[in-house]
Design a protein around this motif. Structure first.
Motif, PDB file in Angstrom:
ATOM      1  N   ASN A   1     -15.546 -34.504  -3.046  1.00 51.05           N
ATOM      2  CA  ASN A   1     -15.758 -35.911  -2.693  1.00 51.05           C
ATOM      3  C   ASN A   1     -15.435 -36.081  -1.214  1.00 51.05           C
ATOM      4  OD1 ASN A   1     -12.942 -36.189  -2.515  1.00 51.05           O
ATOM      5  ND2 ASN A   1     -12.762 -37.280  -4.447  1.00 51.05           N
ATOM      6  N   GLU A   2     -15.282 -37.305  -0.745  1.00 49.91           N
ATOM      7  CA  GLU A   2     -15.059 -37.543   0.683  1.00 49.91           C
ATOM      8  C   GLU A   2     -13.790 -36.882   1.213  1.00 49.91           C
ATOM      9  OE1 GLU A   2     -15.305 -41.575   1.985  1.00 49.91           O
ATOM     10  OE2 GLU A   2     -17.107 -41.973   0.811  1.00 49.91           O
ATOM     11  N   THR A   3     -12.785 -36.757   0.360  1.00 50.45           N
ATOM     12  CA  THR A   3     -11.493 -36.256   0.847  1.00 50.45           C
ATOM     13  C   THR A   3     -11.064 -34.906   0.283  1.00 50.45           C
ATOM     14  OG1 THR A   3     -10.373 -37.487  -0.913  1.00 50.45           O
ATOM     15  CG2 THR A   3     -10.599 -38.589   1.223  1.00 50.45           C
ATOM     16  N   HIS A   4     -11.546 -34.520  -0.895  1.00 50.14           N
ATOM     17  CA  HIS A   4     -11.039 -33.325  -1.570  1.00 50.14           C
ATOM     18  C   HIS A   4     -12.143 -32.357  -2.008  1.00 50.14           C
ATOM     19  CE1 HIS A   4      -7.547 -35.981  -2.030  1.00 50.14           C
ATOM     20  NE2 HIS A   4      -6.844 -34.866  -2.106  1.00 50.14           N
ATOM     21  N   ALA A   5     -11.773 -31.084  -2.015  1.00 51.49           N
ATOM     22  CA  ALA A   5     -12.582 -30.039  -2.645  1.00 51.49           C
ATOM     23  C   ALA A   5     -11.804 -29.615  -3.890  1.00 51.49           C
ATOM     24  CB  ALA A   5     -12.763 -28.858  -1.708  1.00 51.49           C
ATOM     25  N   PHE A   6     -12.432 -29.751  -5.061  1.00 49.67           N
ATOM     26  CA  PHE A   6     -11.759 -29.521  -6.337  1.00 49.67           C
ATOM     27  C   PHE A   6     -12.149 -28.195  -6.972  1.00 49.67           C
ATOM     28  CE2 PHE A   6     -12.185 -34.093  -5.866  1.00 49.67           C
ATOM     29  CZ  PHE A   6     -10.985 -34.607  -6.325  1.00 49.67           C
TER      30      PHE A   6
ATOM     31  N   ILE B   1      -5.485 -21.713  -7.574  1.00 43.75           N
ATOM     32  CA  ILE B   1      -4.818 -22.070  -6.316  1.00 43.75           C
ATOM     33  C   ILE B   1      -5.581 -21.475  -5.134  1.00 43.75           C
ATOM     34  CG2 ILE B   1      -2.757 -21.634  -4.912  1.00 43.75           C
ATOM     35  CD1 ILE B   1      -1.136 -22.029  -7.554  1.00 43.75           C
ATOM     36  N   GLY B   2      -5.911 -20.207  -5.227  1.00 42.60           N
ATOM     37  CA  GLY B   2      -6.647 -19.541  -4.151  1.00 42.60           C
ATOM     38  C   GLY B   2      -8.012 -20.159  -3.909  1.00 42.60           C
ATOM     39  N   GLN B   3      -8.706 -20.442  -4.989  1.00 43.78           N
ATOM     40  CA  GLN B   3     -10.036 -21.036  -4.838  1.00 43.78           C
ATOM     41  C   GLN B   3      -9.967 -22.433  -4.229  1.00 43.78           C
ATOM     42  OE1 GLN B   3     -11.403 -20.273  -8.909  1.00 43.78           O
ATOM     43  NE2 GLN B   3     -13.140 -19.202  -8.000  1.00 43.78           N
ATOM     44  N   SER B   4      -9.010 -23.240  -4.662  1.00 43.19           N
ATOM     45  CA  SER B   4      -8.918 -24.599  -4.114  1.00 43.19           C
ATOM     46  C   SER B   4      -8.593 -24.566  -2.621  1.00 43.19           C
ATOM     47  CB  SER B   4      -7.884 -25.434  -4.873  1.00 43.19           C
ATOM     48  OG  SER B   4      -6.581 -24.982  -4.616  1.00 43.19           O
ATOM     49  N   LEU B   5      -7.706 -23.668  -2.218  1.00 39.64           N
ATOM     50  CA  LEU B   5      -7.375 -23.548  -0.789  1.00 39.64           C
ATOM     51  C   LEU B   5      -8.572 -23.044   0.009  1.00 39.64           C
ATOM     52  CD1 LEU B   5      -3.786 -22.049  -1.091  1.00 39.64           C
ATOM     53  CD2 LEU B   5      -4.378 -24.343  -0.271  1.00 39.64           C
ATOM     54  N   PHE B   6      -9.302 -22.088  -0.549  1.00 37.79           N
ATOM     55  CA  PHE B   6     -10.469 -21.545   0.140  1.00 37.79           C
ATOM     56  C   PHE B   6     -11.552 -22.608   0.314  1.00 37.79           C
ATOM     57  CE2 PHE B   6     -14.695 -19.630   0.012  1.00 37.79           C
ATOM     58  CZ  PHE B   6     -14.635 -18.811   1.131  1.00 37.79           C
ATOM     59  N   TYR B   7     -11.906 -23.297  -0.786  1.00 35.90           N
ATOM     60  CA  TYR B   7     -12.956 -24.326  -0.708  1.00 35.90           C
ATOM     61  C   TYR B   7     -12.560 -25.436   0.262  1.00 35.90           C
ATOM     62  CZ  TYR B   7     -14.719 -22.172  -5.024  1.00 35.90           C
ATOM     63  OH  TYR B   7     -15.183 -21.307  -5.965  1.00 35.90           O
TER      64      TYR B   7
ATOM     65  N   HIS C   1     -10.604 -25.226   2.864  1.00 33.66           N
ATOM     66  CA  HIS C   1     -10.721 -24.704   4.234  1.00 33.66           C
ATOM     67  C   HIS C   1     -12.181 -24.657   4.670  1.00 33.66           C
ATOM     68  CE1 HIS C   1      -9.992 -22.237   7.761  1.00 33.66           C
ATOM     69  NE2 HIS C   1     -10.957 -21.445   7.342  1.00 33.66           N
ATOM     70  N   GLU C   2     -13.024 -24.109   3.826  1.00 31.91           N
ATOM     71  CA  GLU C   2     -14.439 -23.944   4.163  1.00 31.91           C
ATOM     72  C   GLU C   2     -15.161 -25.282   4.346  1.00 31.91           C
ATOM     73  OE1 GLU C   2     -16.472 -20.855   4.506  1.00 31.91           O
ATOM     74  OE2 GLU C   2     -14.386 -20.386   5.014  1.00 31.91           O
ATOM     75  N   LEU C   3     -14.786 -26.280   3.551  1.00 27.65           N
ATOM     76  CA  LEU C   3     -15.473 -27.569   3.587  1.00 27.65           C
ATOM     77  C   LEU C   3     -14.718 -28.635   4.395  1.00 27.65           C
ATOM     78  CD1 LEU C   3     -16.598 -27.572  -0.147  1.00 27.65           C
ATOM     79  CD2 LEU C   3     -18.043 -27.173   1.864  1.00 27.65           C
TER      80      LEU C   3
ATOM     81  N   GLU D   1       2.643 -28.562  -5.478  1.00 25.57           N
ATOM     82  CA  GLU D   1       3.451 -29.402  -4.595  1.00 25.57           C
ATOM     83  C   GLU D   1       3.898 -28.610  -3.372  1.00 25.57           C
ATOM     84  OE1 GLU D   1       7.710 -31.643  -4.804  1.00 25.57           O
ATOM     85  OE2 GLU D   1       6.384 -31.884  -6.531  1.00 25.57           O
ATOM     86  N   ARG D   2       4.349 -27.375  -3.588  1.00 24.29           N
ATOM     87  CA  ARG D   2       4.800 -26.532  -2.481  1.00 24.29           C
ATOM     88  C   ARG D   2       3.666 -26.180  -1.517  1.00 24.29           C
ATOM     89  NH1 ARG D   2       7.471 -21.725  -5.291  1.00 24.29           N
ATOM     90  NH2 ARG D   2       7.441 -22.915  -7.185  1.00 24.29           N
ATOM     91  N   MET D   3       2.455 -26.065  -2.049  1.00 23.94           N
ATOM     92  CA  MET D   3       1.324 -25.622  -1.231  1.00 23.94           C
ATOM     93  C   MET D   3       0.451 -26.759  -0.726  1.00 23.94           C
ATOM     94  SD  MET D   3       0.149 -22.272  -3.253  1.00 23.94           S
ATOM     95  CE  MET D   3       1.288 -20.952  -3.585  1.00 23.94           C
ATOM     96  N   GLY D   4       0.830 -28.000  -1.032  1.00 27.78           N
ATOM     97  CA  GLY D   4       0.062 -29.138  -0.553  1.00 27.78           C
ATOM     98  C   GLY D   4      -1.281 -29.318  -1.245  1.00 27.78           C
ATOM     99  N   ILE D   5      -1.349 -28.931  -2.508  1.00 30.36           N
ATOM    100  CA  ILE D   5      -2.578 -29.065  -3.287  1.00 30.36           C
ATOM    101  C   ILE D   5      -2.416 -30.238  -4.243  1.00 30.36           C
ATOM    102  CG2 ILE D   5      -4.102 -27.952  -4.975  1.00 30.36           C
ATOM    103  CD1 ILE D   5      -3.058 -25.238  -3.862  1.00 30.36           C
ATOM    104  N   ALA D   6      -3.389 -31.142  -4.237  1.00 30.25           N
ATOM    105  CA  ALA D   6      -3.368 -32.258  -5.189  1.00 30.25           C
ATOM    106  C   ALA D   6      -3.708 -31.700  -6.574  1.00 30.25           C
ATOM    107  CB  ALA D   6      -4.390 -33.317  -4.788  1.00 30.25           C
TER     108      ALA D   6
END
Length: 133
Positions: free
Chosen positions: A51-56, A70-76, A78-80, A108-113
């Motif tokens: 969406n406008e703010t997040h890659a899920f 976790i890895g996929q959410s951080l990668f997406y 970053h890429e988007l 929470e530690r990694m800043g992922i919603a």
């Protein structure tokens, strides 16, 4: 009594047909999160929802899937150039409570919603893909 047993067996035999796939959950949740499905990253990978703010990343609440999601959410993210997010699909809130609690701490530690969504049972039938060789 026999009719009840027959009806119960018929209902239980249909349970796998009621199971939700990850792709079906994605389609169901896209409007709720005001997101597009299967958004392509610059390298060709696809984020489940964006969406406008997040890659899920959408994933089943299983211990073996935690680090992958976790890895996929951080990668997406970053890429988007979005914020990372995971939608965890829970089928049994009591049994999966330890997985949810662990994911909450890690995200929470990694800043992922982290968003928790109830889902019907995960399909038991695995689809095998033929490898091209």
């Amino acid at each position: 009594m026999i009719r009840f047993v027959v009806a119960l067996v018929a209902l239980l035999s249909c349970a796998p047909l009621l199971a939700e796939t990850e792709r079906q959950a994605e389609a169901r949740l896209a409007p709720k999160y005001n997101a597009q499905q299967e958004v392509r990253c610059p390298g060709g990978e696809r984020a489940d929802l964006v969406n406008e703010t997040h890659a899920f990343e959408i994933e089943w609440a299983k211990p073996e899937k935690q680090w992958e999601s976790i890895g996929q959410s951080l990668f997406y993210a970053h890429e988007l150039q979005k914020e990372p997010a995971i939608i965890l699909l829970v089928t049994d809130p009591i049994a999966q409570a330890p997985v949810v609690a662990t994911m909450r701490r890690r995200c929470e530690r990694m800043g992922i919603a982290l968003f928790i969504e109830e889902a019907t049972a995960e399909p038991k039938v695995k689809v095998r893909r033929r490898l091209r060789g």
